[in-house]
Design a protein around this motif. Structure first.
Motif, PDB file in Angstrom:
ATOM      1  N   PRO A  59       0.938  -1.203  -0.004  1.00  0.00           N
ATOM      2  CA  PRO A  59       0.096   0.039  -0.093  1.00  0.00           C
ATOM      3  C   PRO A  59       1.033   1.184   0.254  1.00  0.00           C
ATOM      4  CG  PRO A  59      -0.961  -1.607   1.587  1.00  0.00           C
ATOM      5  CD  PRO A  59       0.392  -2.232   1.186  1.00  0.00           C
ATOM      6  N   TRP A  60       2.052   1.219   0.681  1.00  0.00           N
ATOM      7  CA  TRP A  60       2.765   2.291   0.805  1.00  0.00           C
ATOM      8  C   TRP A  60       3.431   2.617  -0.320  1.00  0.00           C
ATOM      9  CZ3 TRP A  60       2.045   5.748   4.601  1.00  0.00           C
ATOM     10  CH2 TRP A  60       1.752   5.329   5.642  1.00  0.00           C
ATOM     11  N   LEU A  61       4.046   1.669  -1.021  1.00  0.00           N
ATOM     12  CA  LEU A  61       4.526   1.856  -2.592  1.00  0.00           C
ATOM     13  C   LEU A  61       3.550   2.294  -3.488  1.00  0.00           C
ATOM     14  CD1 LEU A  61       6.681  -1.645  -2.688  1.00  0.00           C
ATOM     15  CD2 LEU A  61       7.636   0.822  -2.464  1.00  0.00           C
ATOM     16  N   VAL A  81       6.010  16.001  -7.255  1.00  0.00           N
ATOM     17  CA  VAL A  81       6.737  14.554  -8.109  1.00  0.00           C
ATOM     18  C   VAL A  81       8.015  14.446  -7.272  1.00  0.00           C
ATOM     19  CG1 VAL A  81       8.309  14.383 -10.206  1.00  0.00           C
ATOM     20  CG2 VAL A  81       6.066  15.410 -10.443  1.00  0.00           C
ATOM     21  N   VAL A  82       8.974  15.395  -6.810  1.00  0.00           N
ATOM     22  CA  VAL A  82       9.985  15.090  -5.922  1.00  0.00           C
ATOM     23  C   VAL A  82       9.623  14.591  -4.749  1.00  0.00           C
ATOM     24  CG1 VAL A  82      11.754  16.235  -4.595  1.00  0.00           C
ATOM     25  CG2 VAL A  82      11.199  17.051  -6.927  1.00  0.00           C
ATOM     26  N   ALA A  83       8.494  14.841  -4.081  1.00  0.00           N
ATOM     27  CA  ALA A  83       8.082  14.186  -2.888  1.00  0.00           C
ATOM     28  C   ALA A  83       7.750  12.676  -3.147  1.00  0.00           C
ATOM     29  CB  ALA A  83       6.882  14.709  -2.212  1.00  0.00           C
ATOM     30  N   GLY A  84       7.131  12.619  -4.238  1.00  0.00           N
ATOM     31  CA  GLY A  84       6.713  10.948  -4.165  1.00  0.00           C
ATOM     32  C   GLY A  84       7.973  10.120  -4.705  1.00  0.00           C
ATOM     33  N   VAL A 143      11.754   5.928  -3.333  1.00  0.00           N
ATOM     34  CA  VAL A 143      13.114   5.457  -3.247  1.00  0.00           C
ATOM     35  C   VAL A 143      13.341   4.908  -1.650  1.00  0.00           C
ATOM     36  CG1 VAL A 143      15.594   6.346  -3.041  1.00  0.00           C
ATOM     37  CG2 VAL A 143      14.129   6.870  -4.962  1.00  0.00           C
ATOM     38  N   ILE A 144      12.981   5.633  -0.751  1.00  0.00           N
ATOM     39  CA  ILE A 144      13.000   5.320   0.607  1.00  0.00           C
ATOM     40  C   ILE A 144      12.423   3.887   0.862  1.00  0.00           C
ATOM     41  CG2 ILE A 144      12.363   5.691   3.237  1.00  0.00           C
ATOM     42  CD1 ILE A 144      12.874   8.721   2.327  1.00  0.00           C
ATOM     43  N   LEU A 145      11.095   3.721   0.288  1.00  0.00           N
ATOM     44  CA  LEU A 145      10.522   2.436   0.678  1.00  0.00           C
ATOM     45  C   LEU A 145      11.102   1.377  -0.066  1.00  0.00           C
ATOM     46  CD1 LEU A 145       6.725   3.862   0.154  1.00  0.00           C
ATOM     47  CD2 LEU A 145       7.874   3.189   2.129  1.00  0.00           C
ATOM     48  N   LEU A 146      11.671   1.512  -1.311  1.00  0.00           N
ATOM     49  CA  LEU A 146      12.457   0.597  -2.193  1.00  0.00           C
ATOM     50  C   LEU A 146      13.809   0.335  -1.227  1.00  0.00           C
ATOM     51  CD1 LEU A 146      11.916   1.681  -5.662  1.00  0.00           C
ATOM     52  CD2 LEU A 146      10.637  -0.354  -4.386  1.00  0.00           C
ATOM     53  N   ALA A 147      14.021   1.114  -0.715  1.00  0.00           N
ATOM     54  CA  ALA A 147      15.682   0.911  -0.110  1.00  0.00           C
ATOM     55  C   ALA A 147      15.213   0.406   1.464  1.00  0.00           C
ATOM     56  CB  ALA A 147      16.298   2.389   0.268  1.00  0.00           C
ATOM     57  N   VAL A 148      14.382   0.211   1.791  1.00  0.00           N
ATOM     58  CA  VAL A 148      14.087  -0.296   3.352  1.00  0.00           C
ATOM     59  C   VAL A 148      13.716  -1.697   3.285  1.00  0.00           C
ATOM     60  CG1 VAL A 148      12.290  -0.438   4.998  1.00  0.00           C
ATOM     61  CG2 VAL A 148      12.857   1.736   4.253  1.00  0.00           C
TER      62      VAL A 148
END
Length: 234
Positions: free
Chosen positions: A54-56, A221-224, A229-234
């Motif tokens: 859901p977060w992604l 766009v930058v916020a998304g 990136v953060i969610l994929l890195a976690v």
């Protein structure tokens, strides 16, 4: 007492051209379809997803919705009596007609200022296919004229065009045979050039070129992108 013949008519204010708005219909249709697909998939992932899904999905929608809107629904060209306002995906440029040196039409349409700066007109994309079709029609019309055939005639007959065949007249009074003599976007650029030539000397059409970044689009766009990136890195 002056008679009506002696009275000089009061000067009438010159009529100014109405504002015109140009957009890409196919771009808007494609944008609506893409946004509908993104929202459908995103909401489905938010409701049925598990874990990080859901977060992604949320980060993806924050990134993609403004990005797709910027390139499809947002672009527009506003041609007024005094200035040309160009709303591109990430910038808004206001060009007084007195500062516009030319309007070029090549592989893309762009406005060129007297200082040499170039601004692409995203809302008026070039269609090479339509341009080639118009060129073929012009060549065919020239060949018909050279052979003495009527371009509007039926059954391929020859003559002066006053017999069986009746030429269809377009908005500008030109005879249309099997297709346009100018592509639609090229005709739009011709109209803008005519408006520039008419208004470039007007006092109200002078001023400085103003350009600003569309932070209302860039911010989400930058916020998304950062969130994704953060969610994929976690």
């Amino acid at each position: 007492m002056t008679t009506p013949e002696d009275q000089s008519p009061e000067p009438q204010p010159a009529s100014e051209p109405k504002d015109r708005i140009y957009r890409s219909p196919w771009g808007m249709v494609g944008g609506v379809l893409l946004l509908a697909l993104i929202l459908w998939l995103g909401v489905d992932a938010l409701v049925r997803g598990h874990g990080h899904t859901p977060w992604l999905a949320l980060a993806g929608m924050i990134l993609l919705v403004p990005l797709v809107s910027a390139f499809t629904l947002r672009p527009a060209v506003f041609a007024g009596a005094d200035r040309l306002r160009v709303r591109n995906p990430f910038r808004v440029v206001t060009l007084p007609w007195g500062e516009v040196a030319s309007l070029r039409s090549g592989y893309s349409n762009e406005a060129v200022t007297k200082s040499g700066a170039k601004y692409q007109l995203w809302a008026i994309p070039v269609s090479l296919r339509a341009r080639k079709k118009a060129a073929r029609h012009q060549a065919r019309a020239a060949a018909d004229a050279a052979a003495g055939r009527s371009p509007g005639g039926w059954l391929g007959g020859t003559g002066t065009g006053t017999g069986i065949g009746f030429g269809m007249r377009g908005a500008r009074g030109g005879v249309l045979a099997d297709g346009p003599t100018r592509s639609e976007t090229d005709q739009v650029i011709d109209d803008l050039r005519e408006l520039r030539e008419t208004r470039e000397k007007a006092e109200s059409a002078q001023g400085e070129v103003a350009a600003r970044w569309a932070y209302e689009v860039i911010g989400p766009v930058v916020a998304g992108a950062v969130l994704l990136v953060i969610l994929l890195a976690v």
